[in-house]
Design a protein around this motif. Structure first.
Motif, PDB file in Angstrom:
ATOM      1  N   LEU A 109      -0.725  15.410   1.128  1.00 49.30           N
ATOM      2  CA  LEU A 109      -1.774  14.915   0.252  1.00 49.30           C
ATOM      3  C   LEU A 109      -1.154  14.322  -1.005  1.00 49.30           C
ATOM      4  N   PHE A 110      -1.654  13.151  -1.408  1.00 54.25           N
ATOM      5  CA  PHE A 110      -1.172  12.551  -2.641  1.00 54.25           C
ATOM      6  C   PHE A 110      -2.198  11.536  -3.122  1.00 54.25           C
ATOM      7  N   SER A 111      -2.066  11.150  -4.387  1.00 52.30           N
ATOM      8  CA  SER A 111      -2.906  10.115  -4.965  1.00 52.30           C
ATOM      9  C   SER A 111      -2.166   8.785  -4.907  1.00 52.30           C
ATOM     10  N   SER A 134       0.281  25.212   5.163  1.00 50.40           N
ATOM     11  CA  SER A 134      -0.887  24.862   4.345  1.00 50.40           C
ATOM     12  C   SER A 134      -0.960  23.378   4.029  1.00 50.40           C
ATOM     13  N   GLY A 135       0.096  22.635   4.314  1.00 54.24           N
ATOM     14  CA  GLY A 135       0.141  21.229   3.960  1.00 54.24           C
ATOM     15  C   GLY A 135       0.875  21.029   2.646  1.00 54.24           C
ATOM     16  N   PHE A 136       1.380  19.806   2.461  1.00 57.38           N
ATOM     17  CA  PHE A 136       2.138  19.487   1.263  1.00 57.38           C
ATOM     18  C   PHE A 136       1.314  18.593   0.344  1.00 57.38           C
ATOM     19  N   MET A 137       1.566  18.706  -0.963  1.00 61.24           N
ATOM     20  CA  MET A 137       0.889  17.877  -1.960  1.00 61.24           C
ATOM     21  C   MET A 137       1.941  17.300  -2.903  1.00 61.24           C
ATOM     22  N   ILE A 138       1.834  16.006  -3.169  1.00 58.20           N
ATOM     23  CA  ILE A 138       2.750  15.334  -4.088  1.00 58.20           C
ATOM     24  C   ILE A 138       2.072  15.252  -5.449  1.00 58.20           C
ATOM     25  N   ASP A 154      -2.573   6.387  -6.892  1.00 57.99           N
ATOM     26  CA  ASP A 154      -2.175   6.074  -8.262  1.00 57.99           C
ATOM     27  C   ASP A 154      -0.865   6.768  -8.634  1.00 57.99           C
ATOM     28  N   THR A 155      -0.665   7.968  -8.103  1.00 57.62           N
ATOM     29  CA  THR A 155       0.532   8.722  -8.443  1.00 57.62           C
ATOM     30  C   THR A 155       1.788   8.105  -7.861  1.00 57.62           C
ATOM     31  N   VAL A 156       1.726   7.599  -6.627  1.00 55.58           N
ATOM     32  CA  VAL A 156       2.937   7.152  -5.940  1.00 55.58           C
ATOM     33  C   VAL A 156       3.113   5.645  -5.945  1.00 55.58           C
ATOM     34  N   ARG A 157       2.118   4.903  -6.472  1.00 57.88           N
ATOM     35  CA  ARG A 157       2.111   3.451  -6.318  1.00 57.88           C
ATOM     36  C   ARG A 157       3.380   2.788  -6.862  1.00 57.88           C
ATOM     37  N   SER A 158       3.868   3.225  -8.013  1.00 53.25           N
ATOM     38  CA  SER A 158       4.961   2.504  -8.688  1.00 53.25           C
ATOM     39  C   SER A 158       6.357   2.995  -8.295  1.00 53.25           C
ATOM     40  N   ASP A 164      -8.191  11.100 -10.301  1.00 50.90           N
ATOM     41  CA  ASP A 164      -8.836  10.218  -9.322  1.00 50.90           C
ATOM     42  C   ASP A 164      -8.832  10.916  -7.973  1.00 50.90           C
ATOM     43  N   PHE A 165      -9.985  11.530  -7.578  1.00 46.68           N
ATOM     44  CA  PHE A 165     -10.047  12.322  -6.361  1.00 46.68           C
ATOM     45  C   PHE A 165     -10.205  11.441  -5.132  1.00 46.68           C
ATOM     46  N   GLY A 166     -10.842  10.261  -5.309  1.00 45.46           N
ATOM     47  CA  GLY A 166     -11.067   9.371  -4.177  1.00 45.46           C
ATOM     48  C   GLY A 166      -9.792   8.931  -3.502  1.00 45.46           C
ATOM     49  N   PRO A 167      -8.826   8.391  -4.252  1.00 40.93           N
ATOM     50  CA  PRO A 167      -7.576   7.979  -3.622  1.00 40.93           C
ATOM     51  C   PRO A 167      -6.854   9.121  -2.923  1.00 40.93           C
ATOM     52  N   LEU A 168      -6.956  10.331  -3.506  1.00 36.76           N
ATOM     53  CA  LEU A 168      -6.320  11.469  -2.862  1.00 36.76           C
ATOM     54  C   LEU A 168      -6.915  11.697  -1.478  1.00 36.76           C
ATOM     55  N   MET A 169      -8.255  11.665  -1.373  1.00 34.39           N
ATOM     56  CA  MET A 169      -8.908  11.868  -0.086  1.00 34.39           C
ATOM     57  C   MET A 169      -8.553  10.754   0.881  1.00 34.39           C
ATOM     58  N   THR A 170      -8.472   9.524   0.367  1.00 32.39           N
ATOM     59  CA  THR A 170      -8.096   8.396   1.223  1.00 32.39           C
ATOM     60  C   THR A 170      -6.722   8.620   1.827  1.00 32.39           C
ATOM     61  N   ALA A 171      -5.765   9.052   0.970  1.00 34.76           N
ATOM     62  CA  ALA A 171      -4.416   9.294   1.463  1.00 34.76           C
ATOM     63  C   ALA A 171      -4.400  10.411   2.478  1.00 34.76           C
ATOM     64  N   ALA A 172      -5.176  11.455   2.210  1.00 37.00           N
ATOM     65  CA  ALA A 172      -5.216  12.586   3.121  1.00 37.00           C
ATOM     66  C   ALA A 172      -5.764  12.168   4.474  1.00 37.00           C
ATOM     67  N   ILE A 173      -6.846  11.339   4.454  1.00 36.52           N
ATOM     68  CA  ILE A 173      -7.430  10.890   5.717  1.00 36.52           C
ATOM     69  C   ILE A 173      -6.445  10.044   6.487  1.00 36.52           C
ATOM     70  N   LEU A 174      -5.662   9.209   5.769  1.00 36.19           N
ATOM     71  CA  LEU A 174      -4.693   8.351   6.442  1.00 36.19           C
ATOM     72  C   LEU A 174      -3.600   9.163   7.106  1.00 36.19           C
ATOM     73  N   ILE A 175      -3.197  10.262   6.461  1.00 34.47           N
ATOM     74  CA  ILE A 175      -2.048  11.005   6.947  1.00 34.47           C
ATOM     75  C   ILE A 175      -2.428  12.052   7.972  1.00 34.47           C
ATOM     76  N   THR A 176      -3.696  12.562   7.906  1.00 35.32           N
ATOM     77  CA  THR A 176      -4.100  13.661   8.764  1.00 35.32           C
ATOM     78  C   THR A 176      -3.903  13.382  10.245  1.00 35.32           C
ATOM     79  N   PRO A 177      -4.186  12.166  10.769  1.00 34.24           N
ATOM     80  CA  PRO A 177      -3.987  11.951  12.208  1.00 34.24           C
ATOM     81  C   PRO A 177      -2.567  12.239  12.666  1.00 34.24           C
ATOM     82  N   PHE A 178      -1.597  12.006  11.780  1.00 32.99           N
ATOM     83  CA  PHE A 178      -0.223  12.259  12.193  1.00 32.99           C
ATOM     84  C   PHE A 178       0.038  13.746  12.389  1.00 32.99           C
TER      85      PHE A 178
END
Length: 1024
Positions: free
Chosen positions: A54-56, A95-99, A58-62, A3-17
């Motif tokens: 960066l993370f999905s 380079s940034g971190f990915m979960i 779906d990956t971290v929800r639970s 699911d690439f969409g949620p990953l991009m959403t998370a990235a956009i949310l975190i990038t301002p920080f």
């Protein structure tokens, strides 16, 4: 990620920080964070450290992040938050971190949590994962270490790589003594096989039953070394964690469960002399039929080893040559078996031939007659006279000599199957099967005749009484021991609230051991004939007739011979484990593991049937059953009290380990057995005991490169059933020294079978050491640990049944002698004790053993850009003390460097090289010298042994192994074509070390030697 969409959403949310330059991020900062949803924790880390994550969704929800507190870099903070989640962090600050979801090998298990309860771990290990830098001194062999060891069996692996394993000869190397068994044999610190607990995946295996109400160490020798993920070895007492049987230490074999795909391996080995063939086939397959919710793994292995015969090595010839070079045998029964008739005078006087044979005085008490010598009186006398003072020490041909077994042949197999399914995020179920089969095959020689001829026997050519040993070709038996072990366990893993997890596990197991031999021997009537009294119609046996005539006559006396004995031990085990964090302290989460368990092992009644050697007479007997039940409660706590960056320098990183265990054991013999056999009252056929044991330890990091640790632990054995089954005889009369040494005439209740109250052995250990990492966590590691073990309440049965001993030493053994009150009349006679009514002459528990040892381990990785990566490694054990006191008036004896004890020095080491797909490993094993005499042998025994050996010491030995491997990644066009190919080549004992001679032991060579000597091995693996 699917699911690439949620990953991009998370990235956009975190990038301002992360808008501020990453270069502005401090190397480390203080961070305290309570447990919260993982997504929220990631957002906070991104904000605090100004990094991109960066993370999905779906990956971290639970998942929930662990509470953390301390000084961390961004990557350290993320790793701490993800501990035990099955997720991993990738990337860097720049380079940034990915979960991402991590493969099993990348998942760091939470400290103090059983492996099986760590999310994402595809393992069945029910124990907490142990490491070499733990509070207690564990030695851990990883998959790479196991692969480089070039060991065909688990027995060989731990013999080569664990210097605290004092086992010498394997079962296969003592074929007669082990009855052809090829079982595993582990003996940590020299305290005995029964004092070393063996587990697979943290769970007990059913133990091997014995005839004398014994349950021996579990057999795991059929387990393929390729099936191991790692081996965790603790070499100090650990009853507080593992329960009964862990007096000398624990070996936990963790099986590989994370395999996907299919793999087939063929291994073939041969010695440089063209014998000792070894063949092994390994196959495994792992797959998921539903995208990851279900994992299936199956593994199979088959071992076929030809062993060795005595004729294929010169050990027996060298041993005999040395044994008889130093002097004459003290008894005629010690004459060697050869192709000739070896002769000695019974009294040790010089031999003199009768006048009919020449009348010569031989001037010696020994001589021999070769098969080719003539048998006329003149030829016979000349031959015996010419060989005076000598013996034929060569092995005879056939199964009784050159064809007899030196190393047992082995036929072993292994089957593993594992099914695991996840029902959502909170429930998993599993089913696991382990089936092991070990079979040893040997030749039991019955190819000799030993007899005597009196001076007046017409067959005797001498004027003196003589004894002789001569060959009996064609006689002997063949067979061995087969041990089949099965364990099936099923269970559930449940995620509870607040990161707690539970595991309900049920195991059923069985061991079936069969000892069977069959062949031919001579009957009772052959002995009559040999002593000059043949039965009517049977041929005479004359040891001085020609070999052809004697063998033809002996053939008429041959009868069938056999022995068969099978025992079955059935095990059931139920366990409930609960683990999770209790609180958050300065150094991290406090984790606790709790266990409730009941294990029952029950050996069924059986019988043995035989045609008895040497008489050929059938007989058999029933063997009673017995059982052992253990109910256990256990708790283990890991508490990191102080952060590693604390200002309290001596206690930085202070972590406590606390464990306590209660084991209530009930051992029973078959109901009514003692009553029927020896008249014991009801209730004497069982014994029970509850034992509480503990482990307490701590470690700290006063400086980043130094870890110090210390621990104290206790352990206790289960009540020894053999004490219940012992019989004794009342020594009559009983003289009572407190009653004027008068004979006791009133009935006395004499106890010789434990009275249902037997006291098991107990041990306490202390360990202290340090771990040095001067180049950082990824650099060189050196550890040095001291261990002291004191075992008490050891059994002494030398005076069992000896009523007079206890009466005369009544004051030394309170409660053993029961009397009526002293009457006025008896006191007036000067008596000081009343009439005896009961004497307890059962086992004493007065013995003890003390062990001191120092262990050193080194692992030094060296990485190069051009020449690949190197690891220099080594392990050395110095055991200067192994002192045993068996009780009563015997002095304490040191067993260090004795044939029946432990080596003072033992070690192993080597260097491993890896560069891409290629690897090479050079390994060495060192065994110090030892005295050929036993630690407690009498002076006369020691003198006899030294006369035969010719020297006190059996020399030390140093051997080397070489292994090389290369891996090819193959191009695939689909289907079942191989995806990879591994080729491994190895040489064991590359310098072909010649074993030293030991005239005392069964094999005739050093008990630490490799009888095969130089051996080559080639293995090919195809991965699909």
């Amino acid at each position: 990620m699917r699911d690439f969409g949620p990953l991009m959403t998370a990235a956009i949310l975190i990038t301002p920080f992360a808008a501020t330059s990453a270069a502005a991020e401090p190397a480390a900062q203080r961070l305290t964070m309570r447990s919260k949803p993982l997504k929220s924790a990631l957002l906070e880390v991104a904000r605090r450290y100004k990094v991109e994550i960066l993370f999905s969704n779906d990956t971290v929800r639970s998942f929930r992040a662990l509470a953390i507190s301390g000084t961390f870099t961004a990557q350290e903070a993320l790793s701490a938050l993800l501990t035990g989640s099955g997720l991993a962090v990738r990337g860097s600050r720049e380079s940034g971190f990915m979960i991402v979801r991590a493969p099993q090998s990348d998942i760091p298990p939470a400290a103090g949590m059983p492996d099986i309860l760590v999310v994402g771990h595809k393992t069945q290990n029910a124990d907490i994962r142990r490491r070499s830098n733990d509070v207690q001194p564990y030695q851990v062999l990883a998959r790479r270490d196991i692969r480089m060891a070039q060991a065909g069996t688990v027995d060989e692996l731990l013999g080569k790589r664990v210097s605290q394993n004092t086992a010498g000869l394997s079962s296969a190397q003592k074929p007669q003594g082990s009855q052809g068994s090829v079982r595993s044999n582990f003996n940590l610190r020299g305290l005995g096989m029964d004092e070393t607990l063996v587990l697979i995946d943290g769970r007990p295996m059913p133990r091997v039953p014995g005839m004398k109400f014994a349950l021996a160490q579990a057999d795991v020798n059929a387990l393929s070394t390729g099936a191991l993920e790692r081996a965790e070895v603790l070499t100090s007492t650990a009853g507080g964690i593992y329960g009964p049987g862990a007096m000398g230490g624990v070996i936990n074999l963790v099986l590989r469960r994370d395999y996907r795909g299919a793999e087939v391996t063929a291994t073939s080995g041969l010695t440089s002399r063209g014998d000792g063939a070894y063949r092994r086939w390994d196959a495994r397959a792992g797959f998921t039929p539903d995208g990851g919710a279900t994992d299936v793994m199956i593994a199979y292995s088959r071992i076929m080893s030809d062993g060795l015969s005595n004729g294929e090595r010169d050990y027996a010839d060298r041993t005999r040559a040395r044994k008889y070079a130093g002097g004459l045998p003290s008894l005629y029964v010690e004459l060697p078996l050869s192709s000739s008739v070896n002769i000695a005078s019974i009294g040790g006087t010089p031999l003199t031939l009768r006048a009919a044979y020449g009348g010569q005085a031989l001037g010696s008490s020994i001589t021999y007659l070769a098969p080719q010598d003539g048998r006329s009186p003149g030829d016979l006398g000349a031959a015996l006279s010419s060989r005076a003072g000598g013996l034929d020490t060569g092995l005879p041909s056939g199964e009784g000599g050159t064809g007899s077994t030196l190393v047992a042949a082995q036929r072993s197999s292994m089957l593993l199957a594992n099914l695991r399914h996840r029902f959502g995020s909170r429930l998993e179920a599993y089913l696991d099967l382990i089936r092991l089969s070990d079979k040893g095959i040997i030749n039991y020689s019955r190819s000799s005749l030993t007899g005597t001829l009196s001076a007046d026997d017409p067959r005797n050519p001498f004027e003196q009484d003589i004894g002789f040993v001569m060959p009996a070709p064609g006689l002997g038996t063949k067979g061995g021991t087969e041990t089949r072990t099965t364990r099936v366990n099923a269970g559930l893993i449940v995620s509870l609230a607040d990161e707690w997890k539970a595991n309900l596990d049920v195991s059923l197991g069985q061991v079936r051991q069969l000892y069977a031999v069959a062949g031919r021997t001579y009957g009772l009537d052959a002995l009559y004939a040999l002593y000059g009294v043949p039965l009517a119609g049977r041929p005479a046996l004359d040891p001085f007739s020609s070999a052809a005539d004697f063998n033809a006559a002996l053939a008429d006396y041959q009868v069938q011979s056999s022995f068969r004995f099978a025992q079955v031990n059935r095990m059931s085990d139920g366990a409930l484990r609960i683990a999770g964090p209790l609180a958050r302290l300065g150094g991290g989460p406090v984790t606790a593991t709790f266990l409730l368990e009941q294990r029952l092992e029950k050996v069924r009644p059986s019988r043995y049937d035989a045609l008895s050697e040497p008489f050929g007479m059938p007989y058999g007997s029933a063997v009673p059953g017995f059982s052992e039940r253990i109910r256990s409660a256990y708790a283990e706590l890991h508490a990191p009290l102080i952060d590693r960056s604390s200002a309290i320098v001596p206690f930085r990183g202070l972590e406590l380990q606390l464990a306590a265990r209660r084991d209530a054991t009930r051992a029973r013999l078959q109901s009514g057995y003692l009553r029927n056999v020896i008249g014991a009252p009801d209730g004497f056929d069982s014994a029970g005991r509850a034992a509480i044991t503990y482990t307490v330890g701590a470690k700290a990091l006063p400086v980043p490169w130094l870890l110090v640790r210390a621990s104290v632990a206790t352990g206790e054995q289960t009540p020894p059933l053999s004490e219940l089954g012992q019989t004794g005889v009342l020594i009559s009369p009983i003289f009572d020294p407190r009653r004027g040494n008068k004979v006791t005439t009133t009935p006395v209740d004499l106890s010789v079978y434990g009275k249902g109250k037997i006291t098991p052995e107990r041990a306490k250990s202390f360990s202290a050491g340090l771990v040095l990492t001067p180049l950082g966590a990824d650099g060189a590691v050196f550890s040095l640990d001291y261990t002291h073990i004191h075992r008490t309440r050891e059994v002494d049965g030398r005076v069992i049944g000896d009523a007079n001993y206890f009466v005369y030493n009544e004051a030394a053994f309170p409660g053993r002698v029961t009397r009526l009150p002293l009457s006025v009349e008896d006191a007036a006679l000067g008596y000081t004790g009343g009439v005896i009514t009961q004497i307890d002459t059962s086992y004493l528990n007065t013995g003890w053993t003390k062990v001191d040892a120092v262990d050193a381990h080194l692992s030094f990785p060296i990485g190069t850009a051009t020449f690949g990566d190197f690891v220099v490694r080594g392990s050395l054990t110095w055991q200067p003390r192994f002192t045993r006191y068996i009780g009563l008036d015997a002095p304490a004896a040191s067993y260090v460097d004795h044939s029946d004890g432990v080596l003072k020095w033992r070690g192993n080491g080597g260097i491993d090289w890896v560069s891409g797909p290629a690897s090479i490993s050079l390994s060495g094993q060192y065994y110090g010298p030892y005295r050929v005499t036993s630690a407690t042998g009498s002076p006369s025994y020691a003198e006899s042994v030294l006369a035969q050996q010719g020297r006190v010491w059996v020399s030390s030995q140093l051997t080397f192994d070489l292994a090389a491997a290369y891996r090819w990644e193959l191009q695939r066009s689909g289907g079942l074509q191989p995806r990879s190919m591994d080729l491994r080549f190895g040489i064991s004992d590359i310098f072909d070390h010649r074993p030293a001679i030991d005239v005392v032991g069964e094999p005739g060579y050093s008990i630490y030697a490799n009888p095969y000597r130089r051996r080559f091995e080639l293995a090919l693996t195809l991965g699909v």
